[in-house]
Design an enzyme around this catalytic site. Structure first.
Site, mmCIF file in Angstrom:
data_model
loop_
_atom_site.group_PDB
_atom_site.id
_atom_site.type_symbol
_atom_site.label_atom_id
_atom_site.label_comp_id
_atom_site.label_asym_id
_atom_site.label_seq_id
_atom_site.Cartn_x
_atom_site.Cartn_y
_atom_site.Cartn_z
ATOM 1 C CE LYS A 197 -0.217 -0.295 5.062
ATOM 2 N NZ LYS A 197 -1.031 -0.744 6.219
ATOM 3 C CG ASP A 231 11.695 24.276 -2.859
ATOM 4 O OD1 ASP A 231 10.773 23.473 -3.090
ATOM 5 O OD2 ASP A 231 11.551 25.515 -2.849
ATOM 6 N NE ARG A 258 -2.875 -8.138 7.691
ATOM 7 C CZ ARG A 258 -3.444 -8.546 8.826
ATOM 8 N NH1 ARG A 258 -4.056 -9.708 8.888
ATOM 9 N NH2 ARG A 258 -3.417 -7.771 9.884
ATOM 10 C CB CYS A 318 13.304 25.763 3.187
ATOM 11 S SG CYS A 318 14.453 26.672 4.243
ATOM 12 N NE ARG A 372 -6.277 0.755 11.528
ATOM 13 C CZ ARG A 372 -5.062 0.499 11.010
ATOM 14 N NH1 ARG A 372 -4.066 1.367 11.180
ATOM 15 N NH2 ARG A 372 -4.840 -0.595 10.326
ATOM 16 C CG HIS A 390 -3.786 -4.459 11.761
ATOM 17 N ND1 HIS A 390 -2.671 -5.129 11.301
ATOM 18 C CD2 HIS A 390 -3.479 -3.141 11.692
ATOM 19 C CE1 HIS A 390 -1.736 -4.240 10.970
ATOM 20 N NE2 HIS A 390 -2.193 -3.031 11.206
HETATM 21 C C1 LIG Z 1 -0.249 -1.742 6.887
HETATM 22 C C2 LIG Z 1 -0.828 -3.027 7.334
HETATM 23 C C3 LIG Z 1 -0.019 -4.145 7.559
HETATM 24 C C4 LIG Z 1 1.489 -4.086 7.545
HETATM 25 O O1 LIG Z 1 1.963 -3.647 8.798
HETATM 26 P P1 LIG Z 1 3.551 -3.566 9.088
HETATM 27 O O2 LIG Z 1 3.623 -3.099 10.484
HETATM 28 O O3 LIG Z 1 4.081 -2.560 8.107
HETATM 29 O O4 LIG Z 1 4.087 -4.909 8.854
HETATM 30 C C5 LIG Z 1 -0.621 -5.354 7.819
HETATM 31 N N1 LIG Z 1 -1.972 -5.457 7.903
HETATM 32 C C6 LIG Z 1 -2.784 -4.399 7.731
HETATM 33 C C7 LIG Z 1 -4.254 -4.572 7.854
HETATM 34 C C8 LIG Z 1 -2.242 -3.137 7.460
HETATM 35 O O5 LIG Z 1 -3.048 -2.080 7.326
#
Ligand SMILES: *Cc1c(COP(=O)(O)O)cnc(C)c1O
Length: 404
Positions: free
Chosen positions: A42, A334, A230, A332, A142, A174
């Site tokens: 992402k 740039d 993940r 700044c 979340r 998560h």
């Molecule tokens: C961004 C994200 C991850 C990755 O997390 P890291 O801490 O970068 O490994 C995994 N699962 C979900 C749902 C995320 O939003």
């Protein structure tokens, strides 16, 4: 790995070592040998470039790719074409292009009660059975279906499975505090996830995969690996946080080097104020170097250095002249200034490095990494690399050679 020469006339450049990405994925698979790995790409691959990173992660053995938004998922599929890897998208809002996602062979997330019915509409429009992952909120508060809403959601999912619109192929959640070893929320979330899996099973759903672990859990919590891990930040070569040590402690190396060419070097007297607001004053006759990057390129303005504290770190010079210097005065839009010191030998055109493939100054390295920048400005390495601006060209290295 040696970096290619910075092209003449290029003020700043990010070099992304795709072999590091592939090697990091291999190392992470070693940490979770019984699970498949999803590389999270992402936010343009955490600023590194989504498609090159995705390809390198697949070369390293990732079986899944994860993104947040529908636009990212569609761009990923358009860029990759057909692959053996599965794609998952998880942050969707009402009106999301579900039919397009299903036609693009993307697994979609139901992370709120509204999503199942919209997915079903998209499935009918696409003439396909949607592959759905249920996202459960086990305590992050979340995204994800609240535990109290889960019984209704799994019942609805089971009904839509029976009528042929979708199949629940995954269940995930998560973690809130996996980068803080021993945090009490970890065990609570693990238990809630087990309850969620029970609720899914009792509704008669038989998902293919369960997934909970982010990078921190992949590196430190083998009991939470489940079927797929993940991993995001670790794919890019960073430790998820200072409590989890240096990249090399985990067999990782940062993939990105950010460097710039001095636009000018000049002699100034002691007592001169430097940059907007004169936050920094020269303490001696010295030489100042002008670096052509600023917050317009993603260098945080909080990395300014002066009376209020030291600025963001740079590696300057080579050989015996090698040193780490801190931003002098305001960053700044740039540009920013380094106090190179009296008698400094740097000249206009010399290359300075903001961060690179190293364990970082905090771990004794001569070149800072994004974690050092994060600590200098009170954020995390994730933000440092992800905010890198579009004005900075990315150059990709593969087997040490610049990709065309
Ligand atoms: C961004 C994200 C991850 C990755 O997390 P890291 O801490 O970068 O490994 C995994 N699962 C979900 C749902 C995320 O939003």
């Amino acid at each position: 790995m040696s970096l290619p020469a910075l092209d003449d006339g290029t003020p700043a450049q990010a070099v992304v070592d795709l072999d590091a990405i592939s090697d990091n994925v291999r190392a992470l698979r070693g940490h979770a040998p019984s699970s498949d790995l999803m590389a999270v790409v992402k936010a343009d691959g955490y600023g590194h470039g989504m498609l090159p990173v995705a390809r390198a992660a697949l070369a390293g053995g990732a079986r899944w790719l994860g993104v947040a938004t529908a636009a990212e998922a569609l761009a990923l599929r358009a860029g990759l074409g057909a692959t053996d890897a599965r794609l998952l998208v998880w942050l969707l809002t009402p009106g999301a292009p579900f039919a397009d996602l299903l036609r693009a062979d993307v697994d979609v997330t139901a992370g709120a009660p509204w999503a199942l019915d919209e997915i079903a509409v998209g499935a009918r429009a696409a003439g396909q059975v949607a592959r759905v992952h249920l996202k459960v909120d086990t305590g992050l508060s979340r995204g994800g279906v609240a535990m109290r809403d889960l019984p209704d959601v799994v019942r609805r999912a089971a009904a839509l499975e029976a009528s042929g619109e979708l199949r629940v192929v995954g269940v995930f959640s998560h973690l809130a505090c996996a980068d803080e070893p021993g945090h009490p929320s970890i065990a609570r979330q693990a238990a809630a996830f087990a309850d969620a899996l029970d609720a899914v099973a009792s509704a008669g759903l038989r998902p293919e995969v369960r997934h909970l672990a982010n990078s921190a859990a992949t590196l430190t919590l083998p009991g939470l690996h489940h079927d797929v891990v993940r991993t995001g930040i670790s794919v890019y070569g960073f430790s998820p946080g200072p409590l989890l040590g240096a990249p090399s402690d985990h067999g990782l190396r940062p993939a990105m080097t950010l460097r710039a060419r001095l636009a000018g070097v000049k002699q100034v007297d002691a007592g001169e104020g430097v940059s907007y607001g004169h936050l920094y004053t020269t303490s001696q006759d010295t030489r100042l170097g002008l670096v052509p990057v600023g917050y317009g390129d993603g260098v945080p303005r909080q990395a300014s250095g002066g009376s209020a504290g030291p600025g963001g770190p740079f590696a300057v010079g080579s050989g015996a002249d090698r040193r780490v210097l801190r931003v002098a005065g305001r960053v700044c839009m740039d540009q920013l200034v380094l106090d190179l010191g009296p008698g400094a030998r740097e000249r206009a055109g010399d290359v300075v490095t903001l961060f690179g493939a190293s364990d970082g100054v905090a771990h004794g390295a001569e070149v800072p990494n994004a974690q050092d920048w994060a600590e200098a400005v009170g954020t995390i390495s994730y933000e440092i690399v992800t905010r890198l601006g579009a004005r900075v060209p990315r150059t990709y290295l593969s087997r040490g050679v610049v990709e065309p």
